[in-house]
Design a protein around this motif. Structure first.
Motif, PDB file in Angstrom:
ATOM      1  N   ARG A  77      49.825  10.970  43.059  1.00 56.02           N
ATOM      2  CA  ARG A  77      48.734  12.449  42.043  1.00 56.02           C
ATOM      3  C   ARG A  77      50.145  13.612  42.253  1.00 56.02           C
ATOM      4  NH1 ARG A  77      48.104   7.800  39.939  1.00 56.02           N
ATOM      5  NH2 ARG A  77      45.713   7.275  39.944  1.00 56.02           N
ATOM      6  N   TYR A  78      48.975  14.665  41.151  1.00 58.25           N
ATOM      7  CA  TYR A  78      50.111  15.293  41.405  1.00 58.25           C
ATOM      8  C   TYR A  78      48.670  16.435  40.844  1.00 58.25           C
ATOM      9  CZ  TYR A  78      53.157  20.605  40.927  1.00 58.25           C
ATOM     10  OH  TYR A  78      53.206  21.165  41.418  1.00 58.25           O
ATOM     11  N   VAL A  79      48.847  17.689  41.331  1.00 62.80           N
ATOM     12  CA  VAL A  79      47.554  18.170  41.285  1.00 62.80           C
ATOM     13  C   VAL A  79      47.880  20.145  40.835  1.00 62.80           C
ATOM     14  CG1 VAL A  79      45.683  19.608  41.298  1.00 62.80           C
ATOM     15  CG2 VAL A  79      46.058  17.286  42.874  1.00 62.80           C
ATOM     16  N   GLY A  80      47.780  20.291  39.295  1.00 63.08           N
ATOM     17  CA  GLY A  80      48.527  21.507  39.998  1.00 63.08           C
ATOM     18  C   GLY A  80      47.952  22.674  38.352  1.00 63.08           C
ATOM     19  N   GLN A  81      48.611  23.942  38.188  1.00 66.73           N
ATOM     20  CA  GLN A  81      47.200  24.879  36.861  1.00 66.73           C
ATOM     21  C   GLN A  81      47.872  25.545  35.760  1.00 66.73           C
ATOM     22  OE1 GLN A  81      47.272  29.396  38.454  1.00 66.73           O
ATOM     23  NE2 GLN A  81      47.218  28.391  40.999  1.00 66.73           N
ATOM     24  N   ALA A  82      47.678  25.861  35.460  1.00 67.77           N
ATOM     25  CA  ALA A  82      48.458  26.412  33.551  1.00 67.77           C
ATOM     26  C   ALA A  82      47.499  26.775  33.382  1.00 67.77           C
ATOM     27  CB  ALA A  82      48.788  24.714  32.544  1.00 67.77           C
ATOM     28  N   VAL A  83      47.719  27.618  32.425  1.00 75.35           N
ATOM     29  CA  VAL A  83      47.073  28.621  31.260  1.00 75.35           C
ATOM     30  C   VAL A  83      47.737  28.178  30.395  1.00 75.35           C
ATOM     31  CG1 VAL A  83      47.321  30.710  30.505  1.00 75.35           C
ATOM     32  CG2 VAL A  83      48.303  30.721  32.915  1.00 75.35           C
ATOM     33  N   ASP A  84      48.438  27.356  29.184  1.00 70.99           N
ATOM     34  CA  ASP A  84      49.215  26.575  28.855  1.00 70.99           C
ATOM     35  C   ASP A  84      49.489  25.409  29.522  1.00 70.99           C
ATOM     36  OD1 ASP A  84      49.324  25.272  26.381  1.00 70.99           O
ATOM     37  OD2 ASP A  84      50.498  27.391  25.355  1.00 70.99           O
ATOM     38  N   VAL A  85      48.276  24.466  29.727  1.00 72.87           N
ATOM     39  CA  VAL A  85      48.948  23.127  29.810  1.00 72.87           C
ATOM     40  C   VAL A  85      49.977  22.032  29.729  1.00 72.87           C
ATOM     41  CG1 VAL A  85      46.862  21.929  28.489  1.00 72.87           C
ATOM     42  CG2 VAL A  85      47.429  20.861  30.923  1.00 72.87           C
ATOM     43  N   THR A  86      49.816  22.838  27.571  1.00 77.46           N
ATOM     44  CA  THR A  86      50.669  22.039  27.472  1.00 77.46           C
ATOM     45  C   THR A  86      52.345  22.123  27.444  1.00 77.46           C
ATOM     46  OG1 THR A  86      50.432  23.793  25.421  1.00 77.46           O
ATOM     47  CG2 THR A  86      49.303  21.706  26.049  1.00 77.46           C
ATOM     48  N   LYS A  87      52.683  23.533  27.654  1.00 78.30           N
ATOM     49  CA  LYS A  87      53.664  23.978  27.814  1.00 78.30           C
ATOM     50  C   LYS A  87      53.981  23.603  29.684  1.00 78.30           C
ATOM     51  CE  LYS A  87      53.956  28.114  24.910  1.00 78.30           C
ATOM     52  NZ  LYS A  87      53.397  29.447  24.480  1.00 78.30           N
ATOM     53  N   ARG A  88      52.523  23.407  30.402  1.00 82.27           N
ATOM     54  CA  ARG A  88      53.137  22.957  31.275  1.00 82.27           C
ATOM     55  C   ARG A  88      54.138  21.578  31.557  1.00 82.27           C
ATOM     56  NH1 ARG A  88      55.661  23.349  35.544  1.00 82.27           N
ATOM     57  NH2 ARG A  88      54.585  23.214  37.792  1.00 82.27           N
ATOM     58  N   LEU A 129      47.010   9.840  47.445  1.00 82.49           N
ATOM     59  CA  LEU A 129      48.553  10.173  47.604  1.00 82.49           C
ATOM     60  C   LEU A 129      49.343  11.311  46.573  1.00 82.49           C
ATOM     61  CD1 LEU A 129      50.034   6.515  48.047  1.00 82.49           C
ATOM     62  CD2 LEU A 129      49.207   8.926  50.216  1.00 82.49           C
ATOM     63  N   LEU A 130      49.299  12.156  47.257  1.00 86.39           N
ATOM     64  CA  LEU A 130      49.857  13.396  46.250  1.00 86.39           C
ATOM     65  C   LEU A 130      51.018  14.034  46.363  1.00 86.39           C
ATOM     66  CD1 LEU A 130      46.918  15.989  46.422  1.00 86.39           C
ATOM     67  CD2 LEU A 130      47.218  14.193  45.089  1.00 86.39           C
ATOM     68  N   ARG A 131      52.066  14.704  44.825  1.00 88.39           N
ATOM     69  CA  ARG A 131      53.517  14.618  45.372  1.00 88.39           C
ATOM     70  C   ARG A 131      53.249  15.715  45.314  1.00 88.39           C
ATOM     71  NH1 ARG A 131      56.884  11.637  40.444  1.00 88.39           N
ATOM     72  NH2 ARG A 131      56.048   8.902  41.894  1.00 88.39           N
ATOM     73  N   ASN A 132      51.698  16.676  45.945  1.00 92.46           N
ATOM     74  CA  ASN A 132      52.377  18.095  45.911  1.00 92.46           C
ATOM     75  C   ASN A 132      52.812  18.699  46.894  1.00 92.46           C
ATOM     76  OD1 ASN A 132      49.537  17.781  43.568  1.00 92.46           O
ATOM     77  ND2 ASN A 132      49.809  20.137  44.051  1.00 92.46           N
ATOM     78  N   PHE A 133      53.075  20.059  47.127  1.00 89.08           N
ATOM     79  CA  PHE A 133      53.571  20.625  48.697  1.00 89.08           C
ATOM     80  C   PHE A 133      52.967  22.075  48.537  1.00 89.08           C
ATOM     81  CE2 PHE A 133      56.426  23.392  50.648  1.00 89.08           C
ATOM     82  CZ  PHE A 133      56.974  22.335  51.982  1.00 89.08           C
ATOM     83  N   THR A 134      52.827  22.421  48.069  1.00 91.98           N
ATOM     84  CA  THR A 134      51.883  23.943  47.860  1.00 91.98           C
ATOM     85  C   THR A 134      50.840  23.624  48.222  1.00 91.98           C
ATOM     86  OG1 THR A 134      53.548  25.037  46.428  1.00 91.98           O
ATOM     87  CG2 THR A 134      51.191  25.761  47.434  1.00 91.98           C
ATOM     88  N   HIS A 135      49.871  24.079  49.457  1.00 92.88           N
ATOM     89  CA  HIS A 135      48.650  24.158  49.693  1.00 92.88           C
ATOM     90  C   HIS A 135      48.570  22.496  50.628  1.00 92.88           C
ATOM     91  CE1 HIS A 135      47.705  27.331  47.378  1.00 92.88           C
ATOM     92  NE2 HIS A 135      47.961  26.719  46.176  1.00 92.88           N
ATOM     93  N   MET A 136      49.328  21.724  50.476  1.00 93.64           N
ATOM     94  CA  MET A 136      49.127  20.631  51.599  1.00 93.64           C
ATOM     95  C   MET A 136      49.353  20.825  52.839  1.00 93.64           C
ATOM     96  SD  MET A 136      48.826  18.029  49.412  1.00 93.64           S
ATOM     97  CE  MET A 136      49.377  16.331  49.958  1.00 93.64           C
ATOM     98  N   SER A 137      48.552  19.904  53.736  1.00 89.01           N
ATOM     99  CA  SER A 137      47.786  19.906  55.000  1.00 89.01           C
ATOM    100  C   SER A 137      50.128  19.182  55.664  1.00 89.01           C
ATOM    101  CB  SER A 137      47.348  19.168  55.725  1.00 89.01           C
ATOM    102  OG  SER A 137      46.468  19.571  55.125  1.00 89.01           O
ATOM    103  N   VAL A 138      50.557  20.705  56.007  1.00 92.49           N
ATOM    104  CA  VAL A 138      52.247  20.483  56.401  1.00 92.49           C
ATOM    105  C   VAL A 138      51.810  21.397  57.668  1.00 92.49           C
ATOM    106  CG1 VAL A 138      53.635  20.030  54.166  1.00 92.49           C
ATOM    107  CG2 VAL A 138      53.388  22.370  54.899  1.00 92.49           C
ATOM    108  N   VAL A 139      51.383  22.578  57.633  1.00 96.60           N
ATOM    109  CA  VAL A 139      51.344  22.714  59.194  1.00 96.60           C
ATOM    110  C   VAL A 139      51.177  22.176  60.148  1.00 96.60           C
ATOM    111  CG1 VAL A 139      51.306  25.585  59.719  1.00 96.60           C
ATOM    112  CG2 VAL A 139      52.187  25.319  58.060  1.00 96.60           C
ATOM    113  N   ARG A 140      51.178  21.828  61.087  1.00 98.30           N
ATOM    114  CA  ARG A 140      50.794  21.381  62.056  1.00 98.30           C
ATOM    115  C   ARG A 140      50.225  22.092  63.149  1.00 98.30           C
ATOM    116  NH1 ARG A 140      55.085  17.984  61.914  1.00 98.30           N
ATOM    117  NH2 ARG A 140      55.721  16.196  61.128  1.00 98.30           N
TER     118      ARG A 140
END
Length: 212
Positions: free
Chosen positions: A45-56, A97-108
């Motif tokens: 999955r991938y989570v995101g935000q959009a002001v206009d989801v159709t363009k995103r 399982l997310l494909r996100n990078f930003t806001h994920m727990s990558v910093v140990r």
């Protein structure tokens, strides 16, 4: 249907968007600002935000050929950042399982930089003293590799990918103190193989945390 975790976060049922070039018919004008979740053929999955989801969506369709599902909920523009982070953290904590990078727990951990690179080493690096030895490569994060795999493959297919890798290596070695030792705790590199006009393409981005 939608996974229980998505339902608890207020998302409606999935829309099947397999092969669809546009989702304008699904979201009328004036009702396109909010948080979305993309579903892929491999179950990620991938989570995101959009002001206009159709363009995103059109942008994501170019990046992810295996995109098959979309769930969207309306959120006021002023609440997008905090709600996106809440959704990512909740779903990650729930094992999705997310494909996100930003806001994920990558910093140990939350170690101060002084505990990784001593103040004496920092001063030596600032004064360009010779014989400073970095650690061998040590980051082996399979989850991170999985989330970045699609973008990395697209990056490597770009015409100047090898040149960018050389320049990136020079940049890291000359601007970051002990880059191998501090990798992922204090800096990361993200692939962004997107065209930004006819004459410019964004290949990658270096993100830095506090180092002092």
């Amino acid at each position: 249907m939608t996974e229980p975790m998505l339902q608890e976060l207020g998302f409606p049922a999935w829309h099947d968007v397999s092969g669809q070039g546009s989702i304008a018919r699904l979201h009328p004008a004036g009702q396109r600002c909010g948080i979305y979740v993309l579903g892929f053929a491999d179950g990620e999955r991938y989570v995101g935000q959009a002001v206009d989801v159709t363009k995103r969506y059109l942008q994501h369709r170019k990046t992810y050929p295996d995109l098959i599902q979309l769930a969207f909920k309306s959120v006021p523009a002023e609440d997008l950042d905090i709600e996106e982070q809440r959704c990512i953290h909740t779903l990650e904590a729930g094992g999705m399982l997310l494909r996100n990078f930003t806001h994920m727990s990558v910093v140990r951990g939350e170690r101060p930089f002084d505990e990784v690179v001593t103040p004496q080493e920092q001063q030596a690096w600032l004064h360009s003293e010779p014989n400073l030895h970095d650690d061998p490569p040590h980051v082996d994060d399979e989850s991170l590799r999985r989330r970045q795999r699609h973008r990395f493959e697209q990056f490597m297919a770009l015409p100047h990918a090898q040149d960018v890798l050389v320049l990136l290596g020079l940049y890291l070695q000359t601007t970051l103190p002990f880059p191998r030792r501090t990798e992922q705790d204090f800096w990361t590199v993200s692939c962004f193989p997107y065209g930004l006009g006819k004459e410019f393409t964004l290949y990658c981005r270096v993100s830095l945390n506090m180092q002092g």
